[in-house]
Design an enzyme around this catalytic site. Sequence first.
Site, PDB file in Angstrom:
ATOM      1  N   ASP A 115       4.718  95.671 157.496  1.00 56.58           N
ATOM      2  CA  ASP A 115       5.810  96.504 156.993  1.00 56.58           C
ATOM      3  C   ASP A 115       5.447  97.099 155.635  1.00 56.58           C
ATOM      4  O   ASP A 115       4.339  96.886 155.140  1.00 56.58           O
ATOM      5  CB  ASP A 115       7.071  95.622 156.940  1.00 56.58           C
ATOM      6  CG  ASP A 115       6.959  94.488 155.938  1.00 56.58           C
ATOM      7  OD1 ASP A 115       6.176  94.574 154.980  1.00 56.58           O
ATOM      8  OD2 ASP A 115       7.681  93.492 156.117  1.00 56.58           O
ATOM      9  N   PRO A 116       6.359  97.866 155.063  1.00 57.81           N
ATOM     10  CA  PRO A 116       6.043  98.502 153.779  1.00 57.81           C
ATOM     11  C   PRO A 116       5.752  97.498 152.662  1.00 57.81           C
ATOM     12  O   PRO A 116       5.142  97.863 151.662  1.00 57.81           O
ATOM     13  CB  PRO A 116       7.301  99.318 153.453  1.00 57.81           C
ATOM     14  CG  PRO A 116       7.961  99.558 154.762  1.00 57.81           C
ATOM     15  CD  PRO A 116       7.655  98.342 155.595  1.00 57.81           C
TER      16      PRO A 116
END
Lengths: 152, 152, 152, 152
Positions: free
Chosen positions: D26-27
Amino acid sequence: MPRDAPPLPPREAFTVTRLIRFSHTDPAGIVYFPEYFDMCNAVIEDWLAEEMKVDYPTLTLKERLGTPVVHAECDFYVPSRWGDRIQLSLLVERLGRASLAYRIIGHSGGIVRLAARIVVAFIHLDSGKTLPLPEPFRQKVEAYRVKTGALP
Amino acid sequence: MPRDAPPLPPREAFTVTRLIRFSHTDPAGIVYFPEYFDMCNAVIEDWLAEEMKVDYPTLTLKERLGTPVVHAECDFYVPSRWGDRIQLSLLVERLGRASLAYRIIGHSGGIVRLAARIVVAFIHLDSGKTLPLPEPFRQKVEAYRVKTGALP
Amino acid sequence: MPRDAPPLPPREAFTVTRLIRFSHTDPAGIVYFPEYFDMCNAVIEDWLAEEMKVDYPTLTLKERLGTPVVHAECDFYVPSRWGDRIQLSLLVERLGRASLAYRIIGHSGGIVRLAARIVVAFIHLDSGKTLPLPEPFRQKVEAYRVKTGALP
Amino acid sequence: MPRDAPPLPPREAFTVTRLIRFSHTDPAGIVYFPEYFDMCNAVIEDWLAEEMKVDYPTLTLKERLGTPVVHAECDFYVPSRWGDRIQLSLLVERLGRASLAYRIIGHSGGIVRLAARIVVAFIHLDSGKTLPLPEPFRQKVEAYRVKTGALP
């Protein structure tokens, strides 16, 4: 407007707004591209339900009409990030005897961010044979094409 | 062989085998098409790591070299089902100054099931500007193209 | 009501409606369970944005406040199928110094279908160290807990 | 070893190695937690096929034996990042008349990173009624439990 991007869809096009979520994005901070194909599929679902008034789950699961994707493509012009809201507009590019080509334009603030083409065949799920589009559905699709104008 | 399908990839092509899992498939019993794009991305990762000997995570996260997908497309010829094993072979179709076009052929038992094209740009993640491919990497890609022959 | 299911959430709970899509469901025709965890994460996002008025993307990406999930669990009582609409309601079960335990109840027509618990820690993304909840946020969470009553 | 983490699984446990991919993360740079539940499901698939010698797709799709997940939980102790390789080991924690509780331990370099529990019921997909585990399968599961020792 990004180089080579197609024009914005006409105002009459069926359009949904999608919030870009944390889970759509990747370590580089932008949407992971297969997620866009998933979003396109959801737009088709929504268009069938809301604009064509088709009960897609019943059609597939009970009447065994399958709509496998035979071709999918997308050009990505401007990345989207967590928290962005984008509009996804659906056009019907081609209406075959037993197939449909959708054009889906993703845009935000008047700028095209992505443009996809999804082609589905109509088949019987048990036999695997192609099925012509049911006539009442074909007429609704034709009317939608007229309403949204010829594609560029 | 399905109508219009491209030829099988040459034996020299980098090829991985993938098991089709329950989670890849949909209520119609076949792979949900965005999953194939995810598989293609994983093949590119494996090719970079195993064939090009590139440390892709470090390149992206530390050196901030991003490879956003600017175009993705796939033709689906034969559906795959839970429990199937398919081969995915990677070719480099085009090697630009700051972009790469991958061709990925999915096949099983000598039959082509899908054929994808994934085009990535090379950019600096912070500036967003395109970057030419690093020269040592370009040379390895060229050698791979020679090894796997010209594309049809 | 399914055996052992928790009670319906109070009316004051933050609640979103989700349409179950084709892509959420599996060859057995029901939602593939990891999709529910993804939906729960989206509910938390929506609650933070709409009820707590927190700019979660900025908080994470700019201020480097991370909220990794340290525990996630879900009981599944009644399956959901393509075309169903379910309500997902969020309660805050526990408010720690540097952690939050969410309770998310999925229901439809007054019947509880699933009940999840998601515990997140608050950390600084660069140091990895835990961070106490910012005081204004803590006060809003407390007020939300009061508004939605004590948990059973 | 992380605080509160369970012990490493015994050497006899069925264990697969998974590469953490770009698409899992994920980010914030770590695995998005629902992906772990997807990985756990895949480990169960692999264990059924390779250790129990069960043809799971046929069992589900042809013989209509469904195994819906009724409970899933996971504790996350150490995050994983793109490029990591983790081992996932499966134990059978409980063997009911018509249910199975799996324990899945994720570890790397002798450190436990996550520990999941997945409980499935055995039902007939058409009637929805619970089914006792087929006797030959039960015996193989019992033998596996003996081989891998009692759970802590």
